[in-house]
Enzyme design. Structure first.
Site, PDB file in Angstrom:
ATOM      1  N   THR A 180       0.865  -1.181   0.000  1.00  0.00           N
ATOM      2  CA  THR A 180       0.000   0.000   0.000  1.00  0.00           C
ATOM      3  C   THR A 180       0.899   1.228   0.000  1.00  0.00           C
ATOM      4  OG1 THR A 180      -0.023   0.039   2.380  1.00  0.00           O
ATOM      5  CG2 THR A 180      -1.839  -1.104   1.325  1.00  0.00           C
ATOM      6  N   GLU A 226      -5.775  -3.254  -1.230  1.00  0.00           N
ATOM      7  CA  GLU A 226      -6.260  -4.384  -0.424  1.00  0.00           C
ATOM      8  C   GLU A 226      -7.419  -5.116  -1.096  1.00  0.00           C
ATOM      9  OE1 GLU A 226      -5.541  -1.374   0.586  1.00  0.00           O
ATOM     10  OE2 GLU A 226      -4.765  -1.317   2.622  1.00  0.00           O
ATOM     11  N   LYS A 279     -13.349  18.509  10.768  1.00  0.00           N
ATOM     12  CA  LYS A 279     -14.370  18.504  11.819  1.00  0.00           C
ATOM     13  C   LYS A 279     -14.514  19.918  12.367  1.00  0.00           C
ATOM     14  CE  LYS A 279     -16.230  15.636  15.349  1.00  0.00           C
ATOM     15  NZ  LYS A 279     -16.049  14.728  16.448  1.00  0.00           N
ATOM     16  N   TRP A 290     -19.128  17.457  10.331  1.00  0.00           N
ATOM     17  CA  TRP A 290     -18.129  17.023   9.347  1.00  0.00           C
ATOM     18  C   TRP A 290     -18.259  17.807   8.056  1.00  0.00           C
ATOM     19  CZ3 TRP A 290     -14.487  14.254  11.361  1.00  0.00           C
ATOM     20  CH2 TRP A 290     -14.771  13.347  12.394  1.00  0.00           C
TER      21      TRP A 290
END
Ligand code: AMP
Length: 539
Positions: A181, A328, A437, A442
């Site tokens: 990754t 993944e 935030k 959000w």
């Protein structure tokens, strides 16, 4: 009672045999470093892959050993895609844009026993060769002469006998390939694909409502073969049999457009930054290239702005298909092909849908989890996306410390914050670490970026959270103007006002020369966060 079906192993050799038997004469074209074109076909390719498998075994590579590749997208890399796993070894594609330190870590973690490398990448190899365990280096040269102590790829092949190659029978769960990754924090993590996962992924990728790869197509993967196996396209191609075109190291817009036109490319794939560059070239002179055969640009790896989908469609008649995935996930997760219910919806509604990440591929299951458990599929409630399926990692290689990325009931936690609507269409709001935030609410940096990149004067925009004494965090927009533009922060605020809630409007706009990019072409917000760590808003 069991069914009475064959227990037929899903291993890569079946794909190889299919390619050589049924599509043997189909062409594989590569743009070489000197810009000339190399041409041969699947039959010749698989014959050479078998010789490479023999040559690697002669060098002492055994089933289970990892063999690294440090290569651009080209036909010899494609040969290695088959030659290495077909005898039970593990293909390890090394990302040629990483720093030596990461490459050392990755090559040693995977325990690469040999590395196949492009001649043009030898200077990069030299920065880390002395620090890895690999003993054999196989160089793809144009002269037939490898540096002292290394092997020349073509010489090795010429010394190997195809008749010595044997298809072996092994378990479909055997490891076939590994990718790391490109994580921005901590050490890269290894994902270990199996033969079974790769065969099933190739099958799903070819489906009409997934990437829709057909025998009649001409596929050009722009996405690097070291980025999650070029999203599985090379294997899907060998299974479906289209003509294949590899761009080599020439990823600039003009070279790609020439390839598209000259070779009659119908399907291509890459990250949004590549297509943004292409769009600008097409806009400058829309008649210069005839790309009318292109029926699908698969775009993923980062969110695709609605404005980009619309611009390609309306100005150039080109259709973008957005896909979401992760290393993944091999990497295919969801695809935003338009459902038939929306066939007669307004153009704007259709673009809205296509700018989301879409619904999962068959065999991929999704759910989303908030602070209080699973969240409803109402298109509003945000949560972390969790997935499971046969081509999704069940663990990272050698990383028990990362076990918390997997739930107790066998799902993978993606780290992406999403909403899911009633028909199961996923919309990525942010990576969990990128959400802003503000006062307990959000704000999606991805939404803001996509809106800003829809402004005619903006080339790129990245939005980051900056600490704020009253609101905890507030958004800062880092914006790249198009050449010649003098657009101001006030203009951009006025532009955003009718489009988002008032509290979403960034408090600051910084005009920068370029958004820093990761090794696979995504925005590297970490670098912007560091650069603006002590930023103070004026108001
Ligand atoms: P990688 O493993 O390097 O391919 O990165 C995977 C991550 O890229 C995902 O977790 C997402 O955050 C992001 N990503 C991939 N595709 C998309 C997409 N279509 N829209 C938004 N983010 C995406």
């Amino acid at each position: 009672m069991n069914g009475l079906m064959m227990d037929y192993p899903l291993t890569i050799d079946t794909v190889m045999r299919r390619a050589e038997t049924f599509f043997g004469g189909k062409e594989i074209v590569t743009r070489m470093p000197d810009k000339s074109f190399h041409r041969y076909n699947y039959r010749a390719c698989m014959a050479r892959a078998k010789k490479l498998a023999v040559a690697l075994q002669k060098l002492g590579i055994k089933p289970g050993d990892a063999v690294g590749t440090l290569c651009w997208n080209h036909y010899r890399h494609f040969e290695a895609y088959f030659a290495i796993p077909v005898f039970g070894a593990v293909l390890h594609t090394l990302n040629l844009r990483l720093h030596a330190e990461d490459l050392i870590y990755i090559a040693n973690d995977a325990d690469d026993k040999a590395v196949i490398v492009d001649e043009s990448l030898l200077p990069l190899l030299e920065t880390f060769r002395g620090h890895i365990g690999a003993k054999d280096f196989i160089v793809i040269t144009s002269s037939g002469k490898a540096p002292a102590g290394m092997h020349d790829y073509e010489t090795l092949l010429s010394q190997a006998n195809e008749a010595d190659f044997e298809y072996l029978a092994f378990d479909e769960n055997t490891a076939a390939a590994t990718c790391y990754t490109s994580g921005t924090t901590g050490k890269p993590k290894g994902v270990l694909y199996s033969h079974r996962s790769m065969v099933l992924h190739s099958l799903a990728a070819s489906l009409g409502d997934v990437l829709d790869v057909r025998e009649a197509d001409c596929v050009l993967p722009v996405v690097p073969m070291f980025h999650a196996n070029a999203w599985g396209l090379p294997y899907a191609a060998a299974m479906a049999g289209p003509k294949l075109v590899f761009p080599g190291p020439h990823l600039d817009a003009a070279s790609l457009l020439e390839d598209f036109e000259q070779e009659g490319v119908t399907v291509t794939a890459g990250v949004p930054t590549i297509w943004l560059g292409l769009l600008q070239t097409l806009d400058k002179d829309p008649k210069k290239y005839n790309v009318s055969k292109l029926r699908k640009l698969v775009v993923g790896g980062s969110a695709v702005p609605k404005s980009m989908i619309q611009s390609f469609q309306e100005r150039h008649g080109l259709s973008i298909l957005q896909a979401w995935g992760m290393t993944e996930l091999s990497p295919l997760g969801t695809i935003a092909g338009l459902p038939s219910d929306l066939a007669h919806a307004s153009a704007d509604e259709q673009y809205e849908y296509r700018a989301k990440q879409g619904r999962p591929a068959p065999l991929v299951e999704i759910r989303s989890r908030g602070d209080n458990g699973l969240v409803p599929w109402d298109g509003q409630s945000m949560g972390e996306l969790e997935v499971r399926g046969p081509w999704i990692a069940s663990a990272y290689f050698n990383r028990p410390d990362a076990a918390d990325r997997f739930t107790d009931d066998g799902w993978f936690k993606t780290g992406d914050i999403v909403t899911i609507d009633a028909i199961g269409c996923v919309k990525i709001q942010d990576r969990s670490k990128d959400l802003v935030k503000s006062g307990g609410e959000w704000i999606s940096s991805v939404d803001l970026e996509n809106l800003l990149m829809g402004h005619p004067d903006i080339a790129e925009a990245a939005v980051i959270a900056v600490p704020h004494p009253r609101w905890d965090e507030r958004p800062l927009a880092c914006v790249v103007r198009k050449a010649g533009s003098t657009v101001t922060a006030a203009d951009l605020k006025a532009y955003l006002e009718p489009l988002v809630a008032k509290f979403w409007i960034p408090d600051g706009f910084e005009f920068i020369d370029e958004v820093p990019k990761t090794s696979v072409g995504k925005f590297k917000k970490m670098e912007l966060r560091e650069r603006f760590a002590n930023y103070t808003f004026n108001s």
